[in-house]
Every structure is written in C-alpha cells, then in structure tokens.
Write a protein that holds these residues in place. Structure first.
Motif, mmCIF file in Angstrom:
data_model
loop_
_atom_site.group_PDB
_atom_site.id
_atom_site.type_symbol
_atom_site.label_atom_id
_atom_site.label_comp_id
_atom_site.label_asym_id
_atom_site.label_seq_id
_atom_site.Cartn_x
_atom_site.Cartn_y
_atom_site.Cartn_z
ATOM 1 N N LYS A 232 -43.665 -4.523 -21.257
ATOM 2 C CA LYS A 232 -44.418 -4.561 -20.198
ATOM 3 C C LYS A 232 -45.503 -5.691 -20.024
ATOM 4 C CE LYS A 232 -45.831 -0.932 -17.571
ATOM 5 N NZ LYS A 232 -44.679 -0.850 -16.649
ATOM 6 N N LEU A 233 -45.411 -6.196 -18.877
ATOM 7 C CA LEU A 233 -46.428 -7.232 -18.744
ATOM 8 C C LEU A 233 -47.871 -6.671 -18.608
ATOM 9 C CD1 LEU A 233 -45.086 -9.878 -16.161
ATOM 10 C CD2 LEU A 233 -45.181 -10.199 -18.698
ATOM 11 N N VAL A 234 -49.056 -6.940 -19.374
ATOM 12 C CA VAL A 234 -50.152 -6.583 -19.430
ATOM 13 C C VAL A 234 -51.191 -7.536 -18.896
ATOM 14 C CG1 VAL A 234 -49.718 -4.906 -21.399
ATOM 15 C CG2 VAL A 234 -50.690 -7.062 -21.602
ATOM 16 N N GLU A 235 -51.051 -8.816 -18.637
ATOM 17 C CA GLU A 235 -51.878 -9.564 -18.175
ATOM 18 C C GLU A 235 -50.969 -10.978 -17.944
ATOM 19 O OE1 GLU A 235 -56.603 -11.436 -18.923
ATOM 20 O OE2 GLU A 235 -55.448 -10.187 -20.269
ATOM 21 N N VAL A 236 -51.240 -11.526 -16.630
ATOM 22 C CA VAL A 236 -50.868 -12.747 -16.271
ATOM 23 C C VAL A 236 -51.955 -13.629 -15.572
ATOM 24 C CG1 VAL A 236 -48.970 -13.678 -14.666
ATOM 25 C CG2 VAL A 236 -48.614 -11.532 -15.628
ATOM 26 N N GLY A 237 -51.885 -14.682 -15.872
ATOM 27 C CA GLY A 237 -52.792 -15.740 -15.054
ATOM 28 C C GLY A 237 -52.760 -17.273 -15.453
ATOM 29 N N LYS A 238 -53.400 -17.993 -14.910
ATOM 30 C CA LYS A 238 -53.533 -19.487 -15.392
ATOM 31 C C LYS A 238 -53.956 -19.534 -16.745
ATOM 32 C CE LYS A 238 -54.538 -21.396 -10.827
ATOM 33 N NZ LYS A 238 -55.543 -22.326 -10.067
ATOM 34 N N ALA A 239 -53.678 -20.411 -17.568
ATOM 35 C CA ALA A 239 -53.945 -20.562 -18.869
ATOM 36 C C ALA A 239 -55.467 -20.613 -19.053
ATOM 37 C CB ALA A 239 -53.237 -21.929 -19.442
ATOM 38 N N GLU A 240 -56.046 -21.194 -18.365
ATOM 39 C CA GLU A 240 -57.555 -21.432 -18.424
ATOM 40 C C GLU A 240 -58.182 -19.745 -18.350
ATOM 41 O OE1 GLU A 240 -56.867 -23.587 -14.325
ATOM 42 O OE2 GLU A 240 -56.056 -23.221 -16.571
ATOM 43 N N GLU A 241 -57.813 -18.992 -17.340
ATOM 44 C CA GLU A 241 -58.117 -17.705 -17.016
ATOM 45 C C GLU A 241 -57.890 -16.796 -18.385
ATOM 46 O OE1 GLU A 241 -57.521 -17.368 -12.189
ATOM 47 O OE2 GLU A 241 -55.843 -17.203 -13.408
ATOM 48 N N VAL A 242 -56.462 -16.954 -18.736
ATOM 49 C CA VAL A 242 -56.315 -15.893 -19.923
ATOM 50 C C VAL A 242 -57.050 -16.343 -21.126
ATOM 51 C CG1 VAL A 242 -54.278 -14.971 -21.143
ATOM 52 C CG2 VAL A 242 -54.161 -15.435 -18.849
ATOM 53 N N PRO A 304 -52.066 0.385 -13.231
ATOM 54 C CA PRO A 304 -51.416 -0.668 -12.652
ATOM 55 C C PRO A 304 -52.086 -1.938 -12.867
ATOM 56 C CG PRO A 304 -53.077 0.582 -11.371
ATOM 57 C CD PRO A 304 -53.008 1.091 -12.693
ATOM 58 N N MET A 305 -51.264 -3.183 -12.143
ATOM 59 C CA MET A 305 -51.989 -4.120 -12.370
ATOM 60 C C MET A 305 -53.312 -4.547 -11.577
ATOM 61 S SD MET A 305 -50.930 -7.118 -14.374
ATOM 62 C CE MET A 305 -49.632 -7.371 -15.232
ATOM 63 N N PHE A 306 -54.243 -4.728 -12.051
ATOM 64 C CA PHE A 306 -55.540 -4.911 -11.114
ATOM 65 C C PHE A 306 -55.706 -6.393 -10.793
ATOM 66 C CE2 PHE A 306 -56.185 -0.667 -13.080
ATOM 67 C CZ PHE A 306 -56.780 -0.098 -11.997
ATOM 68 N N GLN A 307 -56.066 -6.820 -9.523
ATOM 69 C CA GLN A 307 -56.305 -8.104 -9.272
ATOM 70 C C GLN A 307 -57.408 -8.655 -9.886
ATOM 71 O OE1 GLN A 307 -53.535 -9.156 -7.638
ATOM 72 N NE2 GLN A 307 -53.711 -11.251 -7.837
ATOM 73 N N VAL A 308 -57.521 -9.652 -10.790
ATOM 74 C CA VAL A 308 -59.101 -10.126 -11.167
ATOM 75 C C VAL A 308 -59.300 -11.514 -10.230
ATOM 76 C CG1 VAL A 308 -60.127 -11.286 -12.938
ATOM 77 C CG2 VAL A 308 -58.427 -9.499 -13.671
ATOM 78 N N SER A 309 -58.271 -12.149 -9.882
ATOM 79 C CA SER A 309 -58.508 -13.029 -8.919
ATOM 80 C C SER A 309 -56.812 -13.487 -8.460
ATOM 81 C CB SER A 309 -58.982 -14.715 -9.700
ATOM 82 O OG SER A 309 -57.661 -14.986 -10.394
#
Length: 341
Positions: A232-242, A304-309
C-alpha cells in the motif's frame, strides 16, 4: 502538465500453492508529464510488482484483482499481449536492476538496440544501425561506432547499465520505469547514472518512475516521492515535503536509517521487526506492530489517506483530528527548521 499514468485503486495478487499473495493493495497514484516520481520502501513492499503490472510483465500466476491502469486517459487494464507490444518501448519502457540479466551475453549491444528498433518500426537495417549508434552516444558510450559491435562482457557495470538505457530509450518512450538501476554500482558510477537520467529527462521530455529503497539516491533525483509498505501507499508528496516534513512513522523510520544521519559513535538505526506476510495481511495498519507510536485504532482499522497539503498526504491515524499530537523525531524538526531558514 497532464497525467501520463493513472492507477485507480489497483490491486494485484499472485496465486500460489499456499494461497493468494496480495502484493499490491488498493493503490491510487498518478505520474505527470515530465516528472520524476520516486517509489520507495523496503524490499518486498510491492514497488516492482506495481510497476511491472503496468507493462504486463508479471508471471502467469499473477492477476489484476481490481482497479484500473490508465495511460493518457486510455484504460489498458485488460490489454492483451498483442496490444501491449504496441505500448512497450514506444510509450512505456523499463530498465531493470541487473544489466547482465537484461542483456543477451552472446549478442553485440548495438545489435540488441537494432532489434528493438526493427521490431517496432519499418526501417532499413542501415537506419536501425544509425539509430543504435546514436543511442549509445546519447547515453555516454564513447567511440559508439566501434563499441556497437562489442558483447556486454567487454563493458563495466556502469557502461552495461548505459547500454540497457539505450535499448529502453531507442523508441523514444514517454515513461521510463527505472527499477533500482544504481543498486549494484559503486558510488561514483551511481552518481553518473543519476546525472544521465536527469539529462535524458530534460533532453527528451521523459517521465520517470524511479524505484529504490535508498532514500539518499532518491533525494538527488525525485520531484515527488511515494512511500510503499506492505503493498500500500503510506505517504505521497513533493520530495521536499517527504524529506523535510514526513508524516508517516514508516517514513520516519526509513529516513532515520540513512547512514548520513548517523551520529558519531552511535550505531546505525533500523526499523525493528519485519514487513508482514501478504498471504494474510494484518487487520488495520500493517505497520502497527513495528510502530512505536501506534494507536489502538491502528490494530483495528486501516487508516485513509489524510491530506497534509494539496500535494502531500499520508495514511496514518496520527493525522486524525482526534489523535494525540505526536511530534516526529527531533532530527526531522531540526532539518525542517534549517530548510525554512
């Protein structure tokens, strides 16, 4: 830029004598035109299976259990081998981890590039040879006209990987899957391959899905990062965000294990335990048993996937408004503060 590849709730399973292995579980992901998306996680988390399912390169005991694969908005989920042959090489292509298992040891590398061109395009052998020499030159093989006739064992590991890249790019695909292409290389050659991928991305307008377990490598090349765990995907974001504002405890663990963050006199950190067997995935959050910050709900319900930004999301109950506020490890707070300054 539009979405070149879209995965919608994709699940992929393998039928084995012991039962169904749920290798990819409900993954939704997009790859935009001209971007480098890094897919990271421990070995066995589903990165390669997910990628090979797009190109239909999985063995016969695999099946797409549910979901859709869209390329340029066209659903290719049910494409047969004949349809996929028109996509492989021209729209989608892949570079594998070990070039010696990709290249034919008995054939000159130039003829292997020619073979790809002649299979897909109606051109003369002279034109195919010209294209092969051009591709070897493009990926940085010096004296390409001469080396065109050499077998793979005449090349070093880094040069062989360049030859594999030349084959993968011979038909000018729009999306390249690079499956741990630098893992078997030493640090200096690794850096040259990364520089080459960036150069090719800019020169050819290429999109790249870069598969790796090495976050140090990913930091040098990725526009966005997708972290996988237990299919499963557990986190997705721009490189600087991750990297500077990670929100999932698994991402914290991966970043903490980077050798570059180790303090003098202290041992390297690691994530305790092992990923779960996907013959029978655990209830709730699969990472809970290895997560020192796990909540009671992690053992009962999958988050679920929570939105951080708008560009950053993570699947952890720690982001729920009702959850206790837990700060990430001190090192990430320091990195983020330094980055903001």
């Amino acid at each position: 830029m539009g979405a070149l590849l879209e995965l919608e709730h994709l699940s992929v399973s393998f039928d084995t004598p012991k039962g169904e292995v749920q290798a990819v579980r409900d993954v939704s992901l997009t790859v935009q035109e001209g971007e480098i998306l890094a897919l990271v996680g421990e070995s066995g988390c589903g990165k390669t299976v997910m990628s090979q399912s797009v190109l239909k390169l999985l063995p016969g005991n695999s099946r797409i259990k549910s979901g859709k694969i869209l390329v340029d908005g066209t659903d290719i989920t049910d494409y047969k081998e004949k349809d996929m042959r028109n996509l492989r090489g021209t729209t989608l292509s892949m570079v594998f981890q070990d070039p010696m298992t990709t290249l034919n040891p008995t054939m000159p590398v130039g003829k292997q590039i020619m073979e790809a061109v002649l299979k897909h395009e109606r051109v003369s052998r002279e034109e195919a040879k010209r294209r092969a020499v051009e591709m070897l030159d493009l990926v940085g093989i010096e004296d390409a006209e001469h080396r065109y006739m050499l077998q793979p064992h005449y090349f070093s590991g880094g040069m062989r990987q360049r030859c594999v890249l030349a084959i993968a790019l011979a038909l000018k695909p729009r999306l390249l899957f690079a499956d741990e292409p630098t893992t078997a290389l030493d640090v200096t050659v690794q850096a040259k391959i990364l520089d080459l991928l960036l150069k090719l991305k800019n020169k050819l307008g290429l999109s790249i899905v870069f598969i790796s377990h090495d976050l140090g490598v990913v930091a040098k090349i990725a526009d966005r990062v997708a972290v996988m765990y237990a299919g499963k995907l557990v986190e997705v974001g721009k490189a600087e965000e991750v990297f500077y504002d990670p929100r999932h405890p698994y991402t914290w663990g991966l970043l903490s294990a980077l050798p570059s963050l180790a303090k003098k006199g202290e041992g390297l950190k690691c994530i305790p335990g092992m990923p779960p067997m996907l013959l029978d995935p655990p209830k709730g959050d699969a990472f809970a048993v290895r997560n020192e910050f796990a909540l009671a709900i992690d053992y009962e319900e999958m988050p679920p996937m929570f939105q951080v930004s708008p560009t950053h999301s993570a699947a952890t109950w720690l982001l729920d408004k009702r959850a206790p506020k837990i700060q990430p490890p001190q090192i990430f707070r320091e990195e983020r503060a330094a980055n903001e300054r």
